[in-house]
Design a protein around this motif. Sequence first.
Motif, PDB file in Angstrom:
ATOM      1  N   GLY A 168      -3.114  -3.717 -12.980  1.00  0.00           N
ATOM      2  CA  GLY A 168      -3.020  -2.495 -12.184  1.00  0.00           C
ATOM      3  C   GLY A 168      -2.195  -2.570 -10.921  1.00  0.00           C
ATOM      4  N   ALA A 169      -1.264  -3.502 -10.856  1.00  0.00           N
ATOM      5  CA  ALA A 169      -0.407  -3.565  -9.670  1.00  0.00           C
ATOM      6  C   ALA A 169       1.007  -3.111 -10.029  1.00  0.00           C
ATOM      7  CB  ALA A 169      -0.373  -4.980  -9.108  1.00  0.00           C
ATOM      8  N   GLN A 188       3.529 -11.476  -6.847  1.00  0.00           N
ATOM      9  CA  GLN A 188       4.435 -11.307  -5.706  1.00  0.00           C
ATOM     10  C   GLN A 188       5.832 -11.703  -6.147  1.00  0.00           C
ATOM     11  OE1 GLN A 188       2.903 -13.632  -2.413  1.00  0.00           O
ATOM     12  NE2 GLN A 188       1.832 -11.857  -1.623  1.00  0.00           N
ATOM     13  N   PHE A 339       3.084   2.645   0.049  1.00  0.00           N
ATOM     14  CA  PHE A 339       2.231   1.977   1.041  1.00  0.00           C
ATOM     15  C   PHE A 339       1.129   1.198   0.319  1.00  0.00           C
ATOM     16  CE2 PHE A 339      -1.757   2.878   3.616  1.00  0.00           C
ATOM     17  CZ  PHE A 339      -1.682   1.705   4.342  1.00  0.00           C
ATOM     18  N   GLU A 340       0.520   1.827  -0.654  1.00  0.00           N
ATOM     19  CA  GLU A 340      -0.584   1.181  -1.365  1.00  0.00           C
ATOM     20  C   GLU A 340      -0.102   0.052  -2.270  1.00  0.00           C
ATOM     21  OE1 GLU A 340      -3.779   1.276  -1.233  1.00  0.00           O
ATOM     22  OE2 GLU A 340      -3.980   2.883   0.229  1.00  0.00           O
ATOM     23  N   GLU A 341       1.137   0.152  -2.736  1.00  0.00           N
ATOM     24  CA  GLU A 341       1.604  -0.795  -3.741  1.00  0.00           C
ATOM     25  C   GLU A 341       2.459  -1.940  -3.192  1.00  0.00           C
ATOM     26  OE1 GLU A 341       0.429  -1.005  -6.638  1.00  0.00           O
ATOM     27  OE2 GLU A 341      -0.617   0.901  -6.770  1.00  0.00           O
ATOM     28  N   SER A 342       2.813  -1.892  -1.912  1.00  0.00           N
ATOM     29  CA  SER A 342       3.574  -3.008  -1.332  1.00  0.00           C
ATOM     30  C   SER A 342       2.765  -4.292  -1.498  1.00  0.00           C
ATOM     31  CB  SER A 342       3.796  -2.731   0.162  1.00  0.00           C
ATOM     32  OG  SER A 342       4.257  -3.913   0.793  1.00  0.00           O
ATOM     33  N   CYS A 343       3.440  -5.371  -1.868  1.00  0.00           N
ATOM     34  CA  CYS A 343       2.682  -6.599  -2.115  1.00  0.00           C
ATOM     35  C   CYS A 343       2.261  -7.262  -0.814  1.00  0.00           C
ATOM     36  CB  CYS A 343       3.469  -7.572  -2.991  1.00  0.00           C
ATOM     37  SG  CYS A 343       4.620  -8.631  -2.101  1.00  0.00           S
ATOM     38  N   GLY A 344       2.980  -6.975   0.266  1.00  0.00           N
ATOM     39  CA  GLY A 344       2.571  -7.506   1.564  1.00  0.00           C
ATOM     40  C   GLY A 344       3.300  -8.760   1.989  1.00  0.00           C
ATOM     41  N   GLN A 345       4.224  -9.217   1.158  1.00  0.00           N
ATOM     42  CA  GLN A 345       4.939 -10.444   1.492  1.00  0.00           C
ATOM     43  C   GLN A 345       5.892 -10.249   2.672  1.00  0.00           C
ATOM     44  OE1 GLN A 345       6.901 -13.766  -1.255  1.00  0.00           O
ATOM     45  NE2 GLN A 345       6.717 -11.833  -2.282  1.00  0.00           N
ATOM     46  N   CYS A 346       6.844  -9.358   2.521  1.00  0.00           N
ATOM     47  CA  CYS A 346       7.896  -9.208   3.527  1.00  0.00           C
ATOM     48  C   CYS A 346       7.462  -8.252   4.635  1.00  0.00           C
ATOM     49  CB  CYS A 346       9.167  -8.659   2.895  1.00  0.00           C
ATOM     50  SG  CYS A 346       9.744  -9.641   1.527  1.00  0.00           S
ATOM     51  N   ARG A 350       5.760  -4.495   4.230  1.00  0.00           N
ATOM     52  CA  ARG A 350       4.319  -4.501   4.503  1.00  0.00           C
ATOM     53  C   ARG A 350       3.975  -3.575   5.662  1.00  0.00           C
ATOM     54  NH1 ARG A 350       3.802  -9.601   5.919  1.00  0.00           N
ATOM     55  NH2 ARG A 350       4.048  -9.137   8.124  1.00  0.00           N
ATOM     56  N   GLU A 351       4.731  -3.692   6.738  1.00  0.00           N
ATOM     57  CA  GLU A 351       4.429  -2.914   7.929  1.00  0.00           C
ATOM     58  C   GLU A 351       5.064  -1.528   7.863  1.00  0.00           C
ATOM     59  OE1 GLU A 351       2.361  -4.205  10.054  1.00  0.00           O
ATOM     60  OE2 GLU A 351       2.371  -6.263   9.291  1.00  0.00           O
ATOM     61  N   GLY A 352       6.280  -1.466   7.300  1.00  0.00           N
ATOM     62  CA  GLY A 352       7.037  -0.218   7.318  1.00  0.00           C
ATOM     63  C   GLY A 352       6.479   0.854   6.412  1.00  0.00           C
ATOM     64  N   ASP A 393      13.277  -0.859  -0.707  1.00  0.00           N
ATOM     65  CA  ASP A 393      14.288   0.186  -0.927  1.00  0.00           C
ATOM     66  C   ASP A 393      13.634   1.405  -1.560  1.00  0.00           C
ATOM     67  OD1 ASP A 393      15.829  -1.916  -0.179  1.00  0.00           O
ATOM     68  OD2 ASP A 393      16.790  -2.208  -2.125  1.00  0.00           O
TER      69      ASP A 393
ATOM     70  N   ASN B  44       9.517 -14.777   3.712  1.00  0.00           N
ATOM     71  CA  ASN B  44       8.813 -13.492   3.760  1.00  0.00           C
ATOM     72  C   ASN B  44       8.802 -12.804   5.120  1.00  0.00           C
ATOM     73  OD1 ASN B  44       6.766 -14.788   5.228  1.00  0.00           O
ATOM     74  ND2 ASN B  44       5.592 -15.259   3.401  1.00  0.00           N
ATOM     75  N   ARG B  46      11.295 -12.455   7.250  1.00  0.00           N
ATOM     76  CA  ARG B  46      12.591 -11.760   7.356  1.00  0.00           C
ATOM     77  C   ARG B  46      13.173 -11.802   8.766  1.00  0.00           C
ATOM     78  NH1 ARG B  46      13.431 -12.270   2.369  1.00  0.00           N
ATOM     79  NH2 ARG B  46      15.090 -10.746   2.337  1.00  0.00           N
ATOM     80  N   PHE B  89       8.679  -4.202  13.372  1.00  0.00           N
ATOM     81  CA  PHE B  89       7.636  -4.116  12.345  1.00  0.00           C
ATOM     82  C   PHE B  89       6.501  -5.100  12.623  1.00  0.00           C
ATOM     83  CE2 PHE B  89      11.104  -2.434   9.449  1.00  0.00           C
ATOM     84  CZ  PHE B  89      10.591  -1.142   9.424  1.00  0.00           C
ATOM     85  N   ILE B  92       4.232  -3.643  15.477  1.00  0.00           N
ATOM     86  CA  ILE B  92       3.485  -2.372  15.428  1.00  0.00           C
ATOM     87  C   ILE B  92       1.995  -2.588  15.179  1.00  0.00           C
ATOM     88  CG2 ILE B  92       5.453  -0.908  14.775  1.00  0.00           C
ATOM     89  CD1 ILE B  92       4.375  -0.895  11.902  1.00  0.00           C
ATOM     90  N   ARG B 170      -3.323  -6.877  -0.929  1.00  0.00           N
ATOM     91  CA  ARG B 170      -1.876  -6.727  -0.897  1.00  0.00           C
ATOM     92  C   ARG B 170      -1.464  -5.725   0.169  1.00  0.00           C
ATOM     93  NH1 ARG B 170      -2.296  -3.919  -6.589  1.00  0.00           N
ATOM     94  NH2 ARG B 170      -2.411  -1.756  -5.935  1.00  0.00           N
ATOM     95  N   GLY B 171      -0.158  -5.705   0.402  1.00  0.00           N
ATOM     96  CA  GLY B 171       0.406  -4.782   1.371  1.00  0.00           C
ATOM     97  C   GLY B 171      -0.210  -5.000   2.740  1.00  0.00           C
ATOM     98  N   MET B 174      -3.369  -7.015   3.134  1.00  0.00           N
ATOM     99  CA  MET B 174      -3.388  -8.458   2.888  1.00  0.00           C
ATOM    100  C   MET B 174      -4.062  -9.173   4.058  1.00  0.00           C
ATOM    101  SD  MET B 174      -0.236 -10.785   1.765  1.00  0.00           S
ATOM    102  CE  MET B 174       0.557 -11.674   3.053  1.00  0.00           C
TER     103      MET B 174
END
Lengths: 423, 725
Positions: A168-169, A188, A339-346, A350-352, A393, B44, B46, B89, B92, B170-171, B174
Motif C-alpha cells: 500500500g505504498a 525507499q 504529502f502522505e506518500e512521500s517516503c521521507g528520505q530527502c 519530506r518537508e516540502g 517533481d 538524503n 540534499r 526545508f 521549517i 514515512r514522509g 518518519m
Amino acid sequence: MANEICFRTLNHKEPWALSTYQSLGGYEQWKRILKKKTPPQEIINELKESALRGRGGAGFPTGLKWSFMPRNVEGQKYIVCNSDEGEPGTFKDRDILRYNPHALIEGMAIAGYTIGANVGYNYIRGEFREPYTRFENALKEARAAGLLGKNILGSGVDFELHSQLGAGAYICGEETALLESLEGKKGQPRFKPPFPASYGLYGKPTTINNTETLASVPMILEKGGKWFHELGKPNNGGTKLFSVSGHVQKPGNYEVGMGTPFSELLKLAGGVREGRRLKAVIPGGSSTPILPADVMMDVTMDYDALSKAGSMLGAGSVIVMDDSTCMVKALARIAHFYFEESCGQCTPCREGTGWLSRVIHRIEHGEGKSTDLDMLVDVSKRIEGRTICALGDAAAMPVVSFIKHFRDEFQYHIDHKRCMVSA
Amino acid sequence: MINIEIDGLKIEAQDGAMLIEAADEVGISIPRFCYHKKLSVAANCRMCLVDVEKAAKPLPACATPVTEGMKVFTQSQKAISAQKGVMEFLLINHPLDCPICDQGGECDLQDLAVGYGGGETRYSENKRVVKNKNIGSLIATDMTRCIHCTRCVRFGEEIAGVRELGAIGRGEHMEIGTYVASTISSELSGNMIDLCPVGALTSKPFRYSARNWEMQRHPSIAGHDCVGSNIDLDVRDNNIMRVVPRENEEINETWISDRDRFSYEGLNSKDRLTAPMIKQSGEWQRVSWDTALAFALNGVKELVGRHGAEHLGTLVSPSATLEEMYLLQKLVRGLGSSNIDHRVRQLDFSDQNRAPAFPYLGQSIESLGQSDAVLLVGANITKDQPILGHRVRQAALFGAKVMCVNSVDYKVNMPLAEKLITDVAGMEAALAGILKALLNMNKIAAPSGIDQLLHSVSISATHEKMAANLSKASHGSVLLGLSAASHPAYSTLYALAECIAELSGAKLGSLSLGANSAGAWLSGAVPHRTADSASSNQTSAGLNAIQMFTAPRKGYFLFGIEPEFDSVDPVVTTQSLKDAEFVVAFSSYASTVLSDVANVFLPISPYTETSGTFVNVEGRWQSFKGVVSPQEDTRPAWKILRVLGNLFELKGFDYMSSIEVRDELKKCLGDIKLSNKRAWLCPELSGNISEQIVEIPIYGADAITRRAVSLSITPDATGHTIVMN
C-alpha cells in the motif's frame, strides 16, 4: 480500431482464461522463440522498430532498455514487472491483470529470455486483491501447461515467474523503491547510479518494465515492429491504454492508437456530463501538469505532442474536469496525496510536500494570504529536481501548473475567503 | 588519478572518489548533514547539492563520483540556491529551541543556518512534534529536533553491528526509534551523539551541565583498555565535563567506546579520596601529607626491619601510568623486594620467563583491520576492547573469516565463520584439535614434541575448517583475549596458539588487561624483570600476584587496587590484607574494603589530574598531561613516589617532571623489540581443570569505570558473574 493489443481478449468469454488467450494466438511467440532459439538481439531490434516506449510514465524506449542489460556477465539476472499502479487517475494495469493476464506472462517470459533472466517477479499494488488472484490463477494455468518452469517445452530454457503483493505504498511504484520492497526492506528509492541494469534486485542486473509495456510485447513479435509502430505515430509507436476518469459520461480504459486527438478520446468516453463544459484535463495522471480545455482540445495524445503543450503523457491517465470543479479543492486533494506518500528520505520532499499541502488546504478554507501563491510556486521550485526520485517533481508540478493556469481562482479564494466556482 | 576542477581550482582526485571527498581533500567546504566519511552514502539530506557543468540539475556532492574533466561550482547561483532551499526545508519543522538545546554552539544545523538560512521564516503552519524515546542511560533524545539524516541508523548497521535504531513511518511522519521499544546496547553507542548533526541525540550524563563555549578542550589518552584511544577532555571550572573522541586514523579513527566516553562520571564519585588519611586504633583520621608520609615510612621501615623486605608485597593496577609503575617498582626494589605485579587476573604464570617484552598485539591496530582470517581465543573482543572489536568486525564485513574458541558463548556483533564453545577445561583440547588439523592438512613437520602431545587429540570438522581458514589466509591473526589470560592453563593455550599462528603464517597477538599492561611489563611492574632488562629475567624472581596472597606477606603496597575486584580470589586476597601488619594504599577512592584493610591512604590523582604515559597493545607510547588540577589534597602519584623514594633515602628519585621519569625508563629500555617470537618449547596438556574463570564485567575493569553511574545501569553492566558451561 480499439482494444486490440493489451485488451485483445476483452470481448471474449472468460477473457482471462488460458484457453481464450491461446485461441487468439497467445503463447505462439513464446513457443516460437523457444523452438527457434531466436537470438535476443533480433527481439530487441523488433522492439526498437516498434518504437514501444515505457508505459509506466517515463516513456523510455523499451528496446533500448533491454539492450542495457550486461550480455556477457554470468550469474543471476531478473526481470521485474511493475504492477504497483498507484498514481491517482491510473487504472489500466489493473485491467490487464484482470482481463488479459496471460499476455503479461508471455511478455515477461520473452523479456526474461531476451535479457538472460530465468526468474521474474510481478510486483502488484497492495490494494489489487482481485487482480492479484486473477494473475495467480493465470500463473497456475501457465505452469500446468508447461509454459513456465524448468526446461520449458523441452527447450532447455528455464523461466520461473512469481507475483508479490505490495503493502500500500505509492512510493513502491518507483522502480528502485519497488526493488527494496521486493527484497523485504522499507520501500525507499535508491540513489542512482548505479542503475538497476547493473545493480538491481539483490544487487543483480535487473530490468523493470511496466505491465502494459510487457503485455504489448507478444503482439509486437507476432505482427512485427513496423506494424505496431504504424498504429501510432513516429517516435510514439503503437497503441496506448488511456484511463479516462472524472466528469465524463463513460469513464474507463480505452486502448487507442498513439496520437489520437484528445477530442476523439473524449468522444469515446461519452463526452463531459450533460449541460457541463470542459474546464481542464490532467492528461497523464495526477503528477503531470494540468492543461486548460482549449489547449487540450487541440492536442493529440502522445508523448511528443503533450510535452510540447506543456504537460506529459505519463501513464495515460486522463482526469477530466468540467466547469463544476473547484481548482483549489482539486489541487488540495492532489497535494495531500503526495504529502502522505512521500517516503521521507530527502529533505525537500519530506518537508516540502507537507508545507505545500498545508498552505493549499489553508487557502481552500479561506485562510489564504496574499503572499501564498508566489510562495507556493517558489517552494515547488525548491523541491523540483532536488530529490533522489521523481516524487518531489510529482508533488511540485501540479502546484505550479494549477497556479499558472488558474491563478484567478486561487486569488479569489484568498481575497473572498470562498470559492469562485460555487459562487 | 582524475583531474577535476572545483570553483576554478584544478585538482587531482582519487579514482572512484565522490565529489565531496575530493573537495574535503583540498579544503573546499561543501555543507552536509547526512554524509559522514566513515558511513555509507545516503544522499538524503540534499544539503551538499552543487552545480556540475553539463548537468541539468544540481547534484549531491556526496554521491556524485568524480569524472575526468568535471567542472564543479560550489558557489554558483544554482548551487547556493539549491543549498538555501534545502536549509529552509530543514528549518521549517525544526524547533527554535537552541537556547535550551545541548547541541547549541556545536550544532551543524545551527552553524550552517548562519550561512544558508533566511533571517525570518515563511512557514506559518504548525510545526511537527515528535515524542521522545527512552533509549537508555547514555543517550538523551529530543526527537522533534531530528532532521532524518539517518547517520545514527547507518552507524548501527555499519559500525556498531546492531540494528537498534531505525526510521519508522514515512514522509513527514518518519521517526527515528528503536525497532521494538528498547534501550541501546552497543558498546559504541555514544558515538551516535557525535554523529547526530543536531540536538536529537545528546549525552544524557552531560545534559544541561555546560555549554561548549564555556569549556576548554584538552587532548588526552583513554585509560580503560589496551587500545589507548585518543580523546579530548572538555573542562570547565576544573571539572571534566565530558569526554569526546580525538580523531586518530591509526588507532580509534573517529570513534571511542562508551567506557572511554562515560567513565569520567566516576572521577567525582562520592568515595573519592581527597586527603591523606591514617588509621589509628581502628579510626581513620584526615592528616597532612607530612604526617601521612611519615606514618607510611615508619610503618614500612618497622615492618622491613622486623620481617625483612621479602615480606613486602606490591600490587599495581594495570591501568596505572608508565611513570607510576616505574617509580613504584624502583621504590620497592630499592627496599629490597621484588614482589611486585600488575597481573591481577592471571592464574598461570609458569612461562613468564619466556614471555615477550610485553603482551603485544603482534601488529598495528590498522593492520589488524586488514586481516582476512581471525581466530579469537578466550576473547570477548567486542566488549573488552570495543575499538579492536570494531576493526575485526570491519575485516569480517570485507570477507575475513572470524572464528572463536571460547569458554563462554559471547554475543558478538559480526558474522562468525566458525565458533567453538567449550568448557574451561576443554579450551586446550580445542586449540590442540585445530593444531592437529593444521598439521594433517599441510603435511608439515611438527615442532619437536608436538606429535606426542597431539597423539590422543581428536579432530572435529570445526577444527578442520578453522585450520583451513587460517591456512588459506594471507593475513591471519590469532588473538588471545582476557579470559585466555585468566585461564588456569594460560601458558599451554598461549603455546598452542603460538604454534597455530606459526604453522599457518598468522600473526599472534595478545589483548591485555587495563590501559597499560604493556607499560607494566616494560617498566618492571612484574616480579621477574626490571626495566633495565625488559626481556631478560632476574636471577631470583619475586612473588607474583597470586603467590603474594597464597603465601601471605606481612605488609603490602596497593596501588590503584581494589582488592574485592582486582583479584582472582577476593576472599583470599582480602583476608591476607586484613591479616597483614601494615598496608599502604595509593588510591583515588576509599572503598569499604580498602578502608577495612589499609593503614594509610595516600590519595593519588587519576589520569585526568596527572601527567603520564600509557603504552598500548601495539607498543605505542602515548603521553598526556593532567588537564585539571588535583582534587583538594590529592597529588599526582609520581610526585608522591618521588618524595617517598627520598624519604626512604633511596638514590635516583630527584625527578623534576614525569617526562624525566619516562625518558629515564626509555633510555633504560633501549630499542624495544616489537615481536612475539620466542624459542620453541613444547607445552604440556594439563588435563583436569576444575577452576572457573571469573569474567571481568565490561564496566568493572578499573576503579574509575566502576563508579560511572550511567554505565553501571546499561544492559552490559551485569556485575561479576561466573559462567558455567
